[in-house]
Design an enzyme around this catalytic site. Structure first.
Site, mmCIF file in Angstrom:
data_model
loop_
_atom_site.group_PDB
_atom_site.id
_atom_site.type_symbol
_atom_site.label_atom_id
_atom_site.label_comp_id
_atom_site.label_asym_id
_atom_site.label_seq_id
_atom_site.Cartn_x
_atom_site.Cartn_y
_atom_site.Cartn_z
ATOM 1 N N GLY A 14 45.503 42.396 46.663
ATOM 2 C CA GLY A 14 45.338 43.828 45.594
ATOM 3 C C GLY A 14 45.051 45.044 46.597
ATOM 4 O O GLY A 14 44.213 45.199 47.492
ATOM 5 N N CYS A 15 45.339 45.983 46.038
ATOM 6 C CA CYS A 15 44.916 47.577 46.395
ATOM 7 C C CYS A 15 43.891 47.784 47.325
ATOM 8 O O CYS A 15 42.837 48.146 48.406
ATOM 9 C CB CYS A 15 45.423 48.965 46.285
ATOM 10 S SG CYS A 15 45.374 48.700 44.435
ATOM 11 N N TYR A 16 42.426 48.037 45.951
ATOM 12 C CA TYR A 16 41.340 47.706 45.789
ATOM 13 C C TYR A 16 40.917 46.761 46.627
ATOM 14 O O TYR A 16 39.848 46.607 47.989
ATOM 15 C CB TYR A 16 40.651 47.301 44.707
ATOM 16 C CG TYR A 16 41.089 48.766 43.253
ATOM 17 C CD1 TYR A 16 40.220 50.231 44.281
ATOM 18 C CD2 TYR A 16 41.232 48.545 42.372
ATOM 19 C CE1 TYR A 16 40.585 51.144 43.270
ATOM 20 C CE2 TYR A 16 41.274 49.795 41.649
ATOM 21 C CZ TYR A 16 41.226 51.029 42.223
ATOM 22 O OH TYR A 16 41.673 52.144 41.282
ATOM 23 N N THR A 40 42.070 44.996 49.209
ATOM 24 C CA THR A 40 42.265 45.275 51.027
ATOM 25 C C THR A 40 41.160 46.576 51.178
ATOM 26 O O THR A 40 40.336 46.794 52.538
ATOM 27 C CB THR A 40 43.717 46.111 51.058
ATOM 28 O OG1 THR A 40 44.978 45.365 50.225
ATOM 29 C CG2 THR A 40 43.774 46.408 52.441
ATOM 30 N N SER A 41 41.441 47.636 50.735
ATOM 31 C CA SER A 41 40.039 48.564 50.935
ATOM 32 C C SER A 41 38.976 48.192 51.208
ATOM 33 O O SER A 41 38.635 48.511 52.159
ATOM 34 C CB SER A 41 40.055 49.666 50.484
ATOM 35 O OG SER A 41 39.485 50.664 50.643
#
EC number: 1.2.1.38
Length: 346
Positions: free
Chosen positions: A149-151, A153-154
């Site tokens: 997911g994007c969150y 990953t960060s």
């Protein structure tokens, strides 16, 4: 030349895949599926792709896509990828799923947080979590990759060096993350309307966001012990980008300079993760449209805590760019192929 198909090509992540793969010298796109836009040219749905693809969106069955493709990208809402990926693996076709269906080693965690039955616990246990900076070698030999997911990953890229090295107390992690509106997808909804988002910022999914267990799964593996985090996402009135600011208590005194050396060593040679110079903090616009992750950190000596900031483009490193990075690893291509572009700035 690898033949690839995209199932769910007209959402934002699907379109981003087409944008990147259209310039990939070793990939031939052979199928783009869409129920809503069947019969329409992809460049008609996204005029920005004019001159880069002449493919038409089709309402194909998964098997029809597999008849053409050697690898498939699944860019569908959660709950739809399990039968597709299961069938693809039965046919020996490589799969990269951009949704949540395969991200959990224990499918019961998925069922608890997503409130639906999974359908293939055995295959879920064998899927590889597709964060190359952490799982590169496993991805190379994988047949099914769960794109993060994007969150997560960060957050994971921001915290991995500290947890792997045992520098922070895993029980004290706070993740304050902010995302552009494209993270909500292309489907029309009131909360994504311009007049609702503009000139405003708000938290959502407080103490309940579905990316929480995904973050905890990967951070726990890095720490070698159970990690629980306080994760709060916010909606920003920007098109794309994620900025995560993370806080944790140090287990012993450490300086900013010492921890910078830890990050430099951990990410040495990584093509897409960049530790910015001291005092230069990540901006979402610096990674816009790129597969890069920008990081920085500082120790707050008054409180004994470390602050880490991480910026990515939620559609690129947070989704489709990372999916292509995984494709490159799975197919033996140079990892950076089709991804070596800087952020668009200004």
């Amino acid at each position: 030349m690898i033949k690839a198909g995209i199932i769910g090509a007209t959402g934002y992540t699907g379109a981003e895949l087409v944008r990147i793969l259209s310039r990939h010298p070793e990939v031939e796109l052979v199928a783009l599926t869409s129920r809503s836009y069947a019969g329409e040219g992809m460049a008609g749905v996204y005029p920005s792709l004019t001159g880069y693809t002449n493919l038409t969106c089709e309402n194909l069955t998964p098997d029809e896509v597999m008849d053409r493709a050697e690898v498939i990208f699944i860019a569908l809402p959660h709950g739809h990828a399990v039968p597709v990926a299961t069938r693809a693996r039965e046919r020996g076709i490589k799969v990269i799923d951009l949704g949540a269906d395969w991200r959990f080693r224990n499918a019961r965690t998925y069922e608890e947080w997503y409130k639906i039955q999974h359908g293939n616990h055995e295959l879920a246990a064998r899927a590889v979590y597709g964060l190359p900076e952490i799982h590169r070698e496993a991805i190379r030999s994988a047949g099914l990759v769960a794109n993060p997911g994007c969150y997560p990953t960060s957050a994971i890229l921001g915290l991995a060096p500290l947890l792997k090295g045992g520098y922070i107390d895993p029980a004290t992690i706070i993740i304050d993350a902010k995302s552009g509106v494209s993270g909500a997808g292309r489907e029309a909804r009131v909360t994504s309307l311009f007049v609702e988002c503009n000139e405003s910022i708000n938290p959502y999914g407080v103490a309940s966001h579905r990316h929480t267990p995904e973050i905890e799964q990967e951070l726990s593996a890095l720490a070698g012990k159970e990690v629980k985090v306080t994760f709060t996402p916010h909606l920003l009135p920007i098109s794309r980008g994620i900025l995560s600011t993370m806080y944790a208590t140090l287990v012993r005194p450490a300086s900013t300079e010492e921890l910078r050396r830890v990050y430099e060593k951990f990410y040495a040679g990584e093509p897409f993760v960049h530790l910015l110079p001291p005092g230069q903090w990540p901006h979402t616009r610096w990674v816009y449209g790129s597969n890069n992750c920008h990081l920085n950190l500082a120790v707050d000596t008054r409180t004994g805590r470390v602050v880490v900031a991480s910026a990515i483009d939620n559609l690129t490193k947070g989704a489709s760019g990372q999916a292509v990075q995984n494709l490159n690893l799975m197919c033996g291509f140079p990892e950076t192929m089709a991804l070596e572009v800087p952020g668009l700035c200004p």
